[in-house]
Structures are given as structure tokens and as C-alpha cells.
Design an enzyme around this catalytic site. Structure first.
Site, PDB file in Angstrom:
ATOM      1  N   HIS A  55       0.742  -1.222   0.372  1.00 52.01           N
ATOM      2  CA  HIS A  55       0.095   0.348  -0.360  1.00 52.01           C
ATOM      3  C   HIS A  55       1.072   1.360  -0.397  1.00 52.01           C
ATOM      4  O   HIS A  55       0.242   2.070  -0.238  1.00 52.01           O
ATOM      5  CB  HIS A  55      -0.555  -0.089   1.159  1.00 52.01           C
ATOM      6  N   GLU A  88      -6.099 -13.196 -29.616  1.00 49.95           N
ATOM      7  CA  GLU A  88      -5.362 -12.880 -28.963  1.00 49.95           C
ATOM      8  C   GLU A  88      -4.031 -14.683 -29.781  1.00 49.95           C
ATOM      9  O   GLU A  88      -2.806 -14.703 -28.948  1.00 49.95           O
ATOM     10  CB  GLU A  88      -5.058 -13.713 -27.066  1.00 49.95           C
TER      11      GLU A  88
HETATM   12  C1  PEP Z   1      -3.758  -9.414 -23.610  1.00 46.55           C
HETATM   13  O1  PEP Z   1      -2.946 -10.440 -23.953  1.00 46.55           O
HETATM   14  O2  PEP Z   1      -2.890  -8.568 -24.181  1.00 46.55           O
HETATM   15  C2  PEP Z   1      -4.654  -8.736 -23.121  1.00 46.55           C
HETATM   16  C3  PEP Z   1      -4.673  -7.899 -22.917  1.00 46.55           C
HETATM   17  O3  PEP Z   1      -4.642 -10.054 -21.904  1.00 46.55           O
HETATM   18  P1  PEP Z   1      -4.589 -10.527 -20.400  1.00 46.55           P
HETATM   19  O4  PEP Z   1      -2.629  -9.082 -20.229  1.00 46.55           O
HETATM   20  O5  PEP Z   1      -5.155  -9.790 -19.728  1.00 46.55           O
HETATM   21  O6  PEP Z   1      -4.235 -11.471 -21.421  1.00 46.55           O
HETATM   22 MG    MG Z   2      -4.890 -12.435 -22.636  1.00 47.01          MG
END
Ligand code: PEP
Ligand code: MG
Length: 576
Positions: free
Chosen positions: A194, A437
């Protein structure tokens, strides 16, 4: 002689000042067995120390300026709640009564028990909360010893000093900020404590985790701290000090200029309006969101509603959490990503299964949601109900196949049908987007785009899956390269698919928040960036100085370059 020490930089900025050493840790505890007749007065002594601790914290809370970030008061309030919690205010009384221990000893015993409980927690974030419990216990111990450090600190002139302490509490940080300290260094603590979060909120340069800071640094000696990199310099010559004063002035000027961009929209020199949205996750991101001038939230990660807590949030609690952000956004859109559980982010042992060799390739994100449709539908219902209070978009993580999309959309229809039957309001046309992704999704973005209202490129995972490197494995993360030709091709394919289907394409991975890539992404045609709120103004500054038509030719050349090592200098050249 010059000394360079390196720690963990937790709050950016350069501070130059003289050392003020503080010892804030646990005072030594004197253990004594009480006579029967002493028990009542010892309990009274303990109760009055607890009251005094609460009084001190309330006093500090009253000094917080109204315009200070909300976190500041929240952290002091959480310490106030802990002081009054029966774990700290009642259990030690029972120990005094039953074991005839003196107050300090009883409190120490309770501290040891709590420490054992916290240490079993594997989660980094929760285990840092032990730090808060310790801060509160130390405050009571100090009062019992009649040391009253916090009060003492208030009386000392600290203006312009660099505090070097074993540890600091959030309350100390507020007292120090009111005294205009230049920065601080602590031996303990990490980026999630914190005190570190407060230092960032209050803009105090800070470095933590320098284990023997108090023996390495001398009272009153001049220091420079670089709160971004975590570097601390002592024994510098005049030229070095001049150099850092110059950088400090430049940084302050740059910061002032960035602040003035908050209410200006992001628009390129050739008139293209660019949407700059925020990625948010924990409640402390909300104050950063307010300061960022964001056009909305492009990625609201919702895993915190499921993990690091005893039970997942139910529909009502989720609805409240979403509505809280909708109120802050005042009509700007909120993009809620449905749960991205699985792999290391799991709360339900039934879904963990035997330890898999490749958790990132396992049952995570949308795959995990489609295996537990009750849990998924409950979240869809909460999101739909939130959409009655303001513009909300749904974002589905890690879509890989058309089939997953069809199943998710059917479940959404079912949730809508249920809510209609229950006469609950929602936006019937709520936009649904998919995260790109995995390479498969980028390669078939044109097919996914037909069923979706928008796409959002998650570069963190897209890079991981394209280059087959675990993003959290230190052994291979040197290979993690947003500029790899294959990654750029997949980003480009996704942007093209969005243009053809006439739907927006956003980017919400770290790449979107990295100013080195802003011009490259503009040249590729990205018009929606979503990044941590603290990065948005810097990105806006670059956008407002860029002309897309000047970037397009060069970006085409970059796309056709196949030798990875040649790409980085070409991208750097875009920024000249
Ligand atoms: C990503 O994979 O770019 C994303 C934004 O998701 P996270 O980082 O939460 O996996
Ligand atoms: Mg991701």
C-alpha cells in the site's frame, strides 16, 4: 566516493535531497508474566493504546487534502478498520486474561498467529496485506512503549529530505507528503504494498527493497533517487548533481505539459480522431482513470471478482462493481472482458485438474467459461443488467474458433431471455467483441468479424502464442518481440479484417501503451488504443504530433521486411 545502489523502483521521478534515517519497524518487545492483581490495569493499558492508535490515524486522515487521490484515505481507513478489528483489539485482551502476559507480549503472540495464516497464502497481492497488519501492530506496540513515532515525525522538519527507513506505513506516507519530502527509500516492501501504491498516487519518487539501506547511507548525506529504475546514488560530484537537476526539471516540464492534454482529444495532424481508452483491473486504477482523460474503458479485467477471495462474486456484487465504473465514466463506454480464468488464475480446484504441462495451452479464458456455463451465464447476466445504466460492451477473451463464438452468443441470448422474463432491464443491442489473442483468431479475423461488433487485439497473448514463448518464463522472455514480422502480419490482418467488415478494431495489450510503437500502429491503421491510464497522455501527445499519411509508406516497408533485426531501427526512425 560515488556509491550506486539498486532497489525496486516503485514510483517514478527523480528526487535529490539529504538523508533522514528513520527506524519504523517492530519495536523490541519486553515479555513479562503478570500477577493476578495486575491483569485489569494491563487490559486498560492495552485498550487505551488501541484507542490512541485509532485517534492518531483519524488525525492523519483529517490532514488529507480534499483533492488527494481516493486511495490515500482508503488506505488509512483500512488501517483504522484493522485497529478496531477484534483480531487486534479483542483477542490480545483474551490472551492477557488467560495467560497473564503483558500487553506487548499478548499482541506479539497474536501477530505471530496472524503471520502464520498470511504466510500460507500463495497470492502475492494478499500476502502483502500482512504488511498492513504489521504496520498497525507496530503502531500499537510503539504507543505501548510510548514512542509515538508518527507524532515525532510530524514535529521534525522533513521538507526536501529523502527518508530512508526500514519500512513505512501508509499513514507515515501521508504525514511525509504533508511535510513535502523529496522521496523515500525503504528496506522492506514491494511494488504492490500500500505504501508503494500511495507513493505512486501522491507522486513521491520511491525505491523499496534495498535491504541494508540504513547501514549503507548516512544521516544528512546527499542522495539522488531515480524512482523509475530503482537506482540510488550517493557521494556524487557536482556535475552529476547538475545533470540530474536538469533531468528533473525536464521531467517536471514534460509532466506539466502532459497534464494539459487531459481535456484535449487525441487527433492526428491530418485530422483522424483516435480513441484512447483505459485498461483497468483493481479499484486503485479508478483514480488513475479519472485523471487520464480516457475516452472510455477498453478492457476491464474481471478476474479479481473470482480469485484471491473466499467465494466468487455473485450476480449482485458484480453488478455493483460494474455500475461503480459506469458512474465514473459518465456516459463513456465500458468494455467488460468476461472472465479469463484458467492456468494460474483459477479458484475452483475442480477445474484445475491434474497439473498440466502447458497451462497456457489448457482450459483457460473462453474455453474455461464454456465448460462452466452456469458461472459464465451469471456473469453475462450481471453485465447485461449493468448495460441498463450506461454504455457497456462485452469482450470475449481468447476466442480461437467460430464454434466458441457461436456457443458464447447462444448463452448470451439465453441470459437475455431470462432477464426479459424477469422484467429486468438491459441493452438488447449490447455490442459484443472478441479478443484476438491467438494466431488462429487473427488468421480468421474476417470470419469472426462477421459475427462480432468489434475486435480487440490482445498483444500480450498474441505474441506469446505466435512466438511460442511463455510470457512469464524468465528463461525465454528475451524472445518476446512485439516487432517480430509474424506478429506484425497478424496485427495487420486483424486490422484489415475490421476495415472490410466495417467494425472497429482496438488494441488492448501492452504494445498499445508503449510509446515506442504508437506511430507504427497508427501507420498500420489502428484507431482505438487501450492501455493503462498512466500511459494514455504520453500516447496522446505522440498521436497529436503525428500525420498518418506520413507514416503509411514507411509502415508498408516495415511490413514487407522479413529480417527481424532490421525492423526495430525502422520503427525507431518513425519516431524521429
Ligand atoms: C493480452 O493478452 O494482450 C491481454 C490484454 O490480456 P491479458 O494480459 O489479461 O492476458
Ligand atoms: Mg490475454
Amino acid at each position: 566516493m560515488a556509491l550506486i545502489i539498486s532497489g525496486i523502483g516503485v514510483s517514478r521521478g527523480i528526487a535529490i535531497g539529504n538523508v533522514h534515517l528513520l527506524n519504523r519497524g517492530a519495536p523490541e518487545v519486553f515479555e513479562r508474566k503478570l500477577e493476578e492483581h495486575e491483569v485489569d490495569s494491563e487490559i486498560e493499558r492495552f485498550v487505551s493504546a488501541v484507542d490512541e492508535a485509532a485517534e492518531q490515524l483519524r488525525g492523519i486522515r483529517d490532514t488529507i487534502p480534499e483533492d488527494a487521490p481516493k486511495d490515500v484515505a482508503t488506505f488509512i481507513d483500512s488501517h483504522l478498520l484493522m485497529v478496531k478489528d477484534s483480531m487486534l483489539s479483542k483477542v490480545p485482551i483474551e490472551i492477557i486474561q488467560e495467560e497473564h502476559c503483558n500487553a506487548e507480549w499478548a499482541l506479539k503472540q497474536q501477530r505471530d498467529k496472524l503471520e502464520a495464516v498470511f504466510e500460507q497464502m500463495e497470492d502475492d497481492y494478499l500476502s502483502t496485506r500482512l504488511n498492513d497488519v504489521e504496520h498497525v501492530i507496530n503502531l500499537i506496540q510503539q504507543i505501548l512503549k510510548d514512542q509515538q513515532y508518527t507524532m515525532q515525525m510530524k514535529l521534525q522538519p522533513l521538507k526536501g529530505s529523502i527518508i530512508v527507513a526500514d519500512d513505512l506505513t501508509p499513514a507515515d506516507t501521508v504525514v511525509m507528503q504533508n511535510q513535502n519530502i523529496a522521496g523515500f527509500i525503504t528496506e522492506l516492501g514491494g511494488p504492490l504494498s500500500h505504501t508503494a501504491i500511495l507513493a505512486r498516487s501522491l507522486g513521491i519518487p520511491a525505491v523499496v527493497g534495498i535491504q541494508s539501506a540504513r547501514s549503507l547511507l548516512k544521516q544528512e548525506e546527499q542522495l539522488i533517487i531515480e524512482g523509475g529504475s530503482g537506482m540510488v546514488l550517493a557521494g556524487m560530484d557536482e556535475n552529476t548533481i547538475k545533470h540530474y537537476r536538469h533531468i528533473q526539471r525536464e521531467q517536471k516540464d514534460a509532466q506539466r505539459k502532459l497534464g494539459s492534454l487531459k481535456n484535449i482529444s487525441a487527433k492526428t495532424k491530418d485530422g483522424q480522431r483516435i480513441s484512447l481508452q483505459a485498461n483497468i483491473e483493481l479499484s486503485e486504477d479508478i483514480s488513475a482513470l479519472k485523471k487520464s482523460g480516457a475516452d472510455g474503458v477498453g478492457l476491464y479485467r474481471t478476474e479479481f471478482l473470482y480469485i484471491d477471495r473466499e467465494t466468487p462474486a455473485d450476480e449482485a456484487e458484480q453488478l455493483n462493481a460494474y455500475k461503480k465504473i459506469i458512474r465514473v465514466l459518465k456516459g463513456k463506454p465500458l468494455t467488460i472482458r468476461t472472465l479469463d480464468l484458467g492456468a494460474e488464475k483459477e479458484f475452483d480446484p475442480d477445474f484445475q485438474g491434474p497439473m498440466t504441462q502447458n497451462p497456457a495451452l489448457g482450459l483457460r479464458a473462453i474455453r474455461r467459461s464454456l465448460k462452466d456455463t452456469d458461472l459464465f451465464k451469471q456473469q453475462l447476466r450481471a453485465i447485461l443488467r449493468a448495460s441498463a445504466s450506461g454504455p457497456v460492451r462485452i469482450l470475449l477473451p481468447m476466442i480461437t474458433s467460430h464454434n466458441e463464438l457461436t456457443q458464447s452468443l447462444s448463452l448470451l441470448d439465453l441470459a437475455k431471455q431470462e432477464l426479459t422474463e424477469e422484467h429486468k432491464e438491459f441493452d438488447a443491442d449490447i455490442p459484443v467483441g472478441g479478443m484476438i489473442e491467438v494466431p488462429a483468431a487473427a488468421l480468421s479475423a474476417n470470419i469472426l468479424a462477421k459475427q462480432l461488433d468489434f475486435l480487440s487485439i490482445g498483444t500480450n497473448d498474441l505474441i506469446q502464442y505466435t512466438l511460442a514463448i511463455d510470457r512469464i518464463d524468465d528463461q525465454v522472455n528475451y524472445l518476446y518481440d512485439p516487432l517480430h514480422p509474424s506478429v506484425l502480419k497478424l496485427i495487420n490482418l486483424t486490422l484489415q479484417a475490421g476495415r472490410r467488415a466495417d467494425i472497429p478494431v482496438a488494441m488492448c495489450g501492452e504494445m498499445a501503451g508503449d510509446p515506442r510503437y504508437t506511430r507504427l500502429l497508427l501507420g498500420l491503421g489502428l484507431q482505438e488504443f487501450s492501455a493503462h491510464p498512466s500511459n494514455l497522455l504520453e500516447i496522446k501527445q505522440i498521436i497529436n504530433k503525428s500525420k498518418i499519411s506520413d507514416l503509411e509508406k514507411q509502415t508498408k516497408k516495415i511490413l514487407s521486411t522479413t529480417v527481424p533485426s532490421k525492423i526495430a531501427p525502422m520503427v525507431d526512425a518513425l519516431n524521429q
